[in-house]
Design an enzyme around this catalytic site. Structure first.
Site, short mmCIF file in Angstrom:
data_model
loop_
_atom_site.label_atom_id
_atom_site.label_comp_id
_atom_site.label_asym_id
_atom_site.label_seq_id
_atom_site.Cartn_x
_atom_site.Cartn_y
_atom_site.Cartn_z
N ARG A 98 -1.49 58.90 30.88
CA ARG A 98 -2.49 60.20 30.64
C ARG A 98 -1.97 61.25 29.89
O ARG A 98 -2.15 62.34 29.97
CB ARG A 98 -2.64 60.39 31.98
CG ARG A 98 -3.68 59.63 32.85
CD ARG A 98 -4.31 60.38 34.11
NE ARG A 98 -4.71 59.19 35.04
CZ ARG A 98 -4.53 59.17 36.46
NH1 ARG A 98 -3.82 60.10 36.89
NH2 ARG A 98 -5.00 57.95 37.19
N ARG A 128 -6.36 66.99 30.40
CA ARG A 128 -6.59 68.41 30.50
C ARG A 128 -5.57 69.41 30.60
O ARG A 128 -5.82 70.41 30.34
CB ARG A 128 -7.43 68.60 31.78
CG ARG A 128 -8.79 68.10 31.87
CD ARG A 128 -9.48 68.13 33.07
NE ARG A 128 -9.12 67.10 34.09
CZ ARG A 128 -9.30 67.03 35.44
NH1 ARG A 128 -10.04 68.08 36.00
NH2 ARG A 128 -8.95 66.05 36.17
N ARG A 178 -13.37 67.50 24.63
CA ARG A 178 -13.99 67.07 26.09
C ARG A 178 -15.45 67.87 25.94
O ARG A 178 -16.37 67.33 26.12
CB ARG A 178 -13.14 67.38 27.18
CG ARG A 178 -14.18 67.05 28.34
CD ARG A 178 -14.24 65.66 28.68
NE ARG A 178 -14.89 65.53 30.18
CZ ARG A 178 -14.24 65.09 31.26
NH1 ARG A 178 -13.09 64.82 31.22
NH2 ARG A 178 -15.03 65.09 32.41
N ASP A 186 -11.43 54.04 29.24
CA ASP A 186 -11.25 54.04 30.57
C ASP A 186 -11.18 52.79 30.92
O ASP A 186 -11.81 51.60 30.27
CB ASP A 186 -12.50 54.84 31.26
CG ASP A 186 -12.28 54.99 32.49
OD1 ASP A 186 -12.46 53.98 33.44
OD2 ASP A 186 -11.56 56.05 33.04
N TYR A 216 -13.23 48.22 42.30
CA TYR A 216 -14.16 49.41 42.07
C TYR A 216 -15.99 48.62 41.97
O TYR A 216 -16.57 49.16 42.32
CB TYR A 216 -13.99 49.90 40.49
CG TYR A 216 -13.03 51.07 40.68
CD1 TYR A 216 -13.34 52.35 40.87
CD2 TYR A 216 -11.85 50.94 40.05
CE1 TYR A 216 -12.32 53.30 40.97
CE2 TYR A 216 -10.77 51.70 39.91
CZ TYR A 216 -11.24 52.91 40.36
OH TYR A 216 -10.29 53.97 40.31
#
Length: 339
Positions: free
Chosen positions: A21, A25, A34, A71, A147
């Site tokens: 990652r 952010r 973004r 992703d 998921y």
């Protein structure tokens, strides 16, 4: 490439480093891109912008490898599942799998529908410095299946585990379909230009040992076999999170084992260090405080002196980590005398 040499246990002038990652952010540059994209999924589907954020950590932190910005859930999305990302709630599928009919509806060739990913790779490899590696990735079959069955992230995995014990044959059918797509997804990433591939099994710790070996690790090994058989020059990294209790059961045809922060690196070295390059495993929250960060990094580097090692975090960068500390960490690792 120092990173690729390290994956194959070749001598390197310093310990290579990259962070899970690492595009995120904590970088103001990422937040700006973004905002341009509008939302997370739109960013993943925009090759120009996805390439830009893939390159940012290399340019800002000077890490030795970029990892594709995407992703893990783009595979179930392109298999035909209705995916949405919701602020404060994370990803959700409107149509989770609960029956054979649900599974039959899903595509066997989702990997052919991910041209935006392959274009991102191609654009990134063109711009990335030749001495920096580009890592492609996918989620592991078990993690993706949770998921797809739960419909969202879970703390208990009740639906998935109920299926595992009540209807194991059906769960294997789901896992086989996902695995088939993932093999070719990674192959297409290699053809587009990645130099290494990584499989993330984020929810490996949800299962007890024998269940994980049958329903999780078995499929990770199948993907690794497929890639190594066709592309022996491409390093394969496997990252099953939270399975320190049965490291002595880990085997397979892959190159690098990702060690999460809950697993003592000394234990991973004892159990797996002779077979695989180890990647990891600084606790990400140490980056909040420079002293604890450098102390932890030194302990890891000292422990792995003379052993095959790639420095990384034990999980992903957090959104509010101070970037100046991350920059200092990379510099410290690059300047640390190995021998």
């Amino acid at each position: 490439m120092v990173f690729i040499d390290a994956c194959f246990k070749k001598h390197t002038p310093y310990t290579p480093v990259w962070f899970m990652r690492q595009a995120g952010r904590y970088l103001s540059e990422y937040k700006e891109v973004r905002k341009q994209a509008g939302d997370f999924l739109s960013l993943c589907k925009n090759p120009k912008l996805a390439s830009e954020v893939t390159l940012q950590p290399v340019e800002i932190l000077n890490v030795d490898a970029a990892i594709l910005f995407s992703d893990i859930l783009v595979i179930p999305l392109e298999m035909g599942m209705d995916l949405g990302f919701f602020a404060g709630e994370g990803p959700k599928f409107a149509n989770p799998i609960s029956s054979t009919q649900d599974l039959i509806k899903l595509s066997d060739n989702a990997y052919e529908k991910l041209s935006y990913v392959y274009e991102t790779i191609s654009l990134t490899r063109q711009k990335l410095a030749k001495d920096k590696a580009l890592i492609g990735f996918c989620g592991a079959p078990w993690t993706l299946a949770t998921y797809m069955i739960e419909g969202e992230g879970s703390k208990t995995y009740v639906k998935s585990k109920k299926m595992l014990y009540q209807n194991p044959k059906f769960l294997h059918e789901i896992l086989q379909k996902i695995t088939y797509n993932l093999k070719y997804y990674l192959e297409y990433q290699i053809k587009a230009g990645v130099n290494a591939v990584m499989v993330f099994d984020s929810w490996a710790s949800a299962l007890e040992q024998d269940a994980y070996l049958e329903f999780g690790w078995k499929y990770c090994k199948e993907i690794a076999d497929f890639i190594k058989d066709k592309y022996p020059h491409i390093p394969v990294i496997l990252f099953p999170k939270g399975i320190s209790g049965f490291l002595d059961r880990i085997d397979g045809n892959f190159d690098v084992f990702g060690v999460d922060w809950s697993t003592p690196l000394s234990l991973a070295k004892e159990k797996l260090g002779s077979k695989y390059v180890l990647q990891g495993n600084l606790e990400p929250c140490r980056i909040y405080a420079k002293d604890s960060m450098l102390k932890g990094a030194k302990e890891i580097l000292d422990l792995m002196q003379g052993s095959a090692h790639i420095f990384n975090l034990g999980h992903g960068m957090l959104p509010d980590l101070p970037r100046e500390n991350a920059i200092a960490l990379v510099e410290f690792i690059h300047n640390y005398k190995r021998f």
